[in-house]
Design an enzyme around this catalytic site. Structure first.
Site, PDB file in Angstrom:
ATOM      1  N   ARG A 110       0.860  -1.190   0.000  1.00 44.59           N
ATOM      2  CA  ARG A 110       0.000   0.000   0.000  1.00 44.59           C
ATOM      3  C   ARG A 110       0.887   1.227   0.000  1.00 44.59           C
ATOM      4  O   ARG A 110       1.696   1.410   0.913  1.00 44.59           O
ATOM      5  CB  ARG A 110      -0.912   0.011   1.235  1.00 44.59           C
ATOM      6  CG  ARG A 110      -1.945  -1.104   1.263  1.00 44.59           C
ATOM      7  CD  ARG A 110      -3.017  -0.959   0.191  1.00 44.59           C
ATOM      8  NE  ARG A 110      -3.769   0.273   0.295  1.00 44.59           N
ATOM      9  CZ  ARG A 110      -4.864   0.422   1.039  1.00 44.59           C
ATOM     10  NH1 ARG A 110      -5.323  -0.585   1.750  1.00 44.59           N
ATOM     11  NH2 ARG A 110      -5.499   1.586   1.063  1.00 44.59           N
ATOM     12  N   ASP A 149       0.739  -9.392   3.823  1.00 47.99           N
ATOM     13  CA  ASP A 149       0.409 -10.587   3.059  1.00 47.99           C
ATOM     14  C   ASP A 149      -0.848 -10.364   2.238  1.00 47.99           C
ATOM     15  O   ASP A 149      -1.757  -9.628   2.637  1.00 47.99           O
ATOM     16  CB  ASP A 149       0.181 -11.783   3.994  1.00 47.99           C
ATOM     17  CG  ASP A 149       1.470 -12.508   4.319  1.00 47.99           C
ATOM     18  OD1 ASP A 149       2.494 -12.258   3.647  1.00 47.99           O
ATOM     19  OD2 ASP A 149       1.465 -13.330   5.260  1.00 47.99           O
ATOM     20  N   VAL A 201      -4.303 -11.823   0.983  1.00 44.10           N
ATOM     21  CA  VAL A 201      -5.287 -12.781   1.478  1.00 44.10           C
ATOM     22  C   VAL A 201      -6.160 -13.222   0.305  1.00 44.10           C
ATOM     23  O   VAL A 201      -6.568 -12.402  -0.525  1.00 44.10           O
ATOM     24  CB  VAL A 201      -6.157 -12.153   2.579  1.00 44.10           C
ATOM     25  CG1 VAL A 201      -7.215 -13.141   3.068  1.00 44.10           C
ATOM     26  CG2 VAL A 201      -5.284 -11.686   3.742  1.00 44.10           C
ATOM     27  N   ASP A 227     -14.555   3.505   7.804  1.00 45.47           N
ATOM     28  CA  ASP A 227     -15.051   3.127   6.470  1.00 45.47           C
ATOM     29  C   ASP A 227     -15.658   1.731   6.554  1.00 45.47           C
ATOM     30  O   ASP A 227     -15.261   0.801   5.858  1.00 45.47           O
ATOM     31  CB  ASP A 227     -13.918   3.180   5.460  1.00 45.47           C
ATOM     32  CG  ASP A 227     -14.417   3.323   4.025  1.00 45.47           C
ATOM     33  OD1 ASP A 227     -15.651   3.334   3.824  1.00 45.47           O
ATOM     34  OD2 ASP A 227     -13.592   3.426   3.107  1.00 45.47           O
ATOM     35  N   ASN A 285     -15.114  -3.133   2.035  1.00 40.86           N
ATOM     36  CA  ASN A 285     -13.794  -3.131   2.647  1.00 40.86           C
ATOM     37  C   ASN A 285     -13.542  -4.397   3.456  1.00 40.86           C
ATOM     38  O   ASN A 285     -12.664  -4.424   4.319  1.00 40.86           O
ATOM     39  CB  ASN A 285     -13.626  -1.910   3.554  1.00 40.86           C
ATOM     40  CG  ASN A 285     -13.311  -0.654   2.767  1.00 40.86           C
ATOM     41  OD1 ASN A 285     -12.761  -0.714   1.666  1.00 40.86           O
ATOM     42  ND2 ASN A 285     -13.672   0.494   3.311  1.00 40.86           N
ATOM     43  N   ASP A 288      -8.632  -1.292   4.972  1.00 36.35           N
ATOM     44  CA  ASP A 288      -8.801   0.164   4.861  1.00 36.35           C
ATOM     45  C   ASP A 288      -9.188   0.826   6.187  1.00 36.35           C
ATOM     46  O   ASP A 288     -10.369   0.968   6.512  1.00 36.35           O
ATOM     47  CB  ASP A 288      -9.826   0.498   3.778  1.00 36.35           C
ATOM     48  CG  ASP A 288      -9.291   0.213   2.385  1.00 36.35           C
ATOM     49  OD1 ASP A 288      -8.087  -0.072   2.263  1.00 36.35           O
ATOM     50  OD2 ASP A 288     -10.067   0.276   1.425  1.00 36.35           O
TER      51      ASP A 288
END
Length: 372
Positions: A75, A130, A132, A238, A243, A256
């Protein structure tokens, strides 16, 4: 009735491709990982998803260290020239918050590896976790327009609702961290602080352009009707099924965390309810059935009560407030689209809010009476 393509208007400013070259990324990430794990470590492949996030960039990669082949996610904070959605980003803070939630809450989270707060390696801060395996309810086209969610049985969707509400219940039961999320100022409730920060974000987004009369009206309504609550639990922010990654309709990763804060638990409950209503109203405008029996307000509130013993209150306020939050975010996203020449400035700024009829009806107190 609207054209079905209108459902994607909220995505017009979402980057369609990375500004970074995959081979450059692979080389830079390999060099960076070698520094952490030794000369045998390497990044062997980098993929940039066709649909990327609006607030940060997601990079998928295959890597090797410690003799193990791994699928990882990187990210990356947005670059300054991308006119980011939010005025500031703290990916290292998100990394540390996810670590905190993992230690204090029994919800599924990806395994975290490293956080890099400097921009030396990739031109922006990033963190590594990682990858998923699972499925995420799509935003484009919305999951209720036709997806694995709409093709599921009512029993499977009910399980999905129960388990998603359980995620909220578990987050709210965790102690709120002292230094990883925003807290109210002295003499200010957490809800009032949330409204203040939202106002500050909107003022920043609207600077130098005509603001939205509807958003201004909604702010005045929120200030006038603000519940007098001292509730200040950890909230995800959020909190929507888009998400959450699922496997067999069960959450396997909660994603998130950039909107996490402290506040009334109804902030998360209402956000989950409203974001489904947002998609459901789009389906109705497009002449589609959608999923009217999924994530219904009373069902979500009842499930939360059964799981926690706490009865959500003032949901008329909180769902309207959720619609205001979403309106401010959409206004900012459309400002980005105009900035990049992907959209034209409308004569009426309220047209930048795709769910304008919903917010207007909520402010008028007529929305929920028309929901079947």
């Amino acid at each position: 009735m609207v054209d079905i393509d209108d459902a994607g208007k909220a995505e017009v400013a979402r980057p369609s491709e990375s500004r970074r070259d995959p081979e450059w990324l692979r080389d830079r990430l390999s060099e960076w990982i070698k520094h952490h794990e030794g000369e045998d470590a390497a990044v062997t492949e980098v993929t940039i998803p066709e649909s990327n996030g609006m607030s940060s960039e997601t990079i998928l990669a295959k890597a090797r260290w410690g003799g193990v082949e791994r699928d990882i996610v990187v990210r990356v904070a947005p670059q300054a020239d991308s006119d980011p959605v939010f005025p500031s980003y703290n990916l290292d803070g998100q990394f540390r918050l996810i670590e905190y939630v993992r230690a204090n809450c029994d919800i599924p989270l990806p395994t975290l590896w490293w956080s890099e707060p400097s921009d030396a390696a990739l031109g922006a801060p990033f963190f590594v976790m990682d990858r998923v395996n699972g499925e995420v309810p799509p935003d484009v086209m919305p999951y209720n327009f036709g997806s694995w969610v709409s093709e599921a049985t009512p029993e499977q969707r009910n399980q999905m609702m129960r388990d998603s509400v359980r995620v909220l219940a578990q987050i709210h039961a965790a102690p709120a961290p002292a230094d990883l999320v925003s807290h109210p100022e002295p003499g200010e409730t957490a809800l009032a602080a949330h409204l203040r920060r939202l106002r500050e974000f909107y003022d920043w987004a609207a600077e130098g352009r005509a603001g939205s009369p509807l958003i201004e009206r909604a702010f005045a309504w929120a200030e006038e009707n603000l519940p007098a609550t001292e509730d200040a639990v950890l909230t995800w922010g959020d909190a929507r099924i888009g998400n959450i990654m699922y496997r067999d309709f069960t959450p396997v990763a909660v994603l998130d965390w950039e909107m996490a804060t402290v506040g009334p638990r109804e902030l998360d409950i209402a956000w989950m309810i409203f974001l489904h209503r947002f998609f459901q109203d789009l389906a109705a405008m497009a002449g589609m059935d959608g999923l009217p029996d999924f994530l219904r307000r009373d069902d979500v509130a009842t499930e939360y009560l059964q799981q926690t013993g706490y009865r959500p209150t003032d949901l008329d306020f909180y769902t309207t407030y959720a619609a205001l939050i979403h309106a401010v975010i959409m206004f900012r996203i459309q400002c980005r689209a105009i900035h990049f020449g992907q959209a034209q400035e409308p004569a009426d700024p309220d047209e930048m809010i795709l769910h304008r009829p919903t917010l207007e009806a909520m402010l008028n107190g007529t929305y929920w009476g028309q929901v079947k």
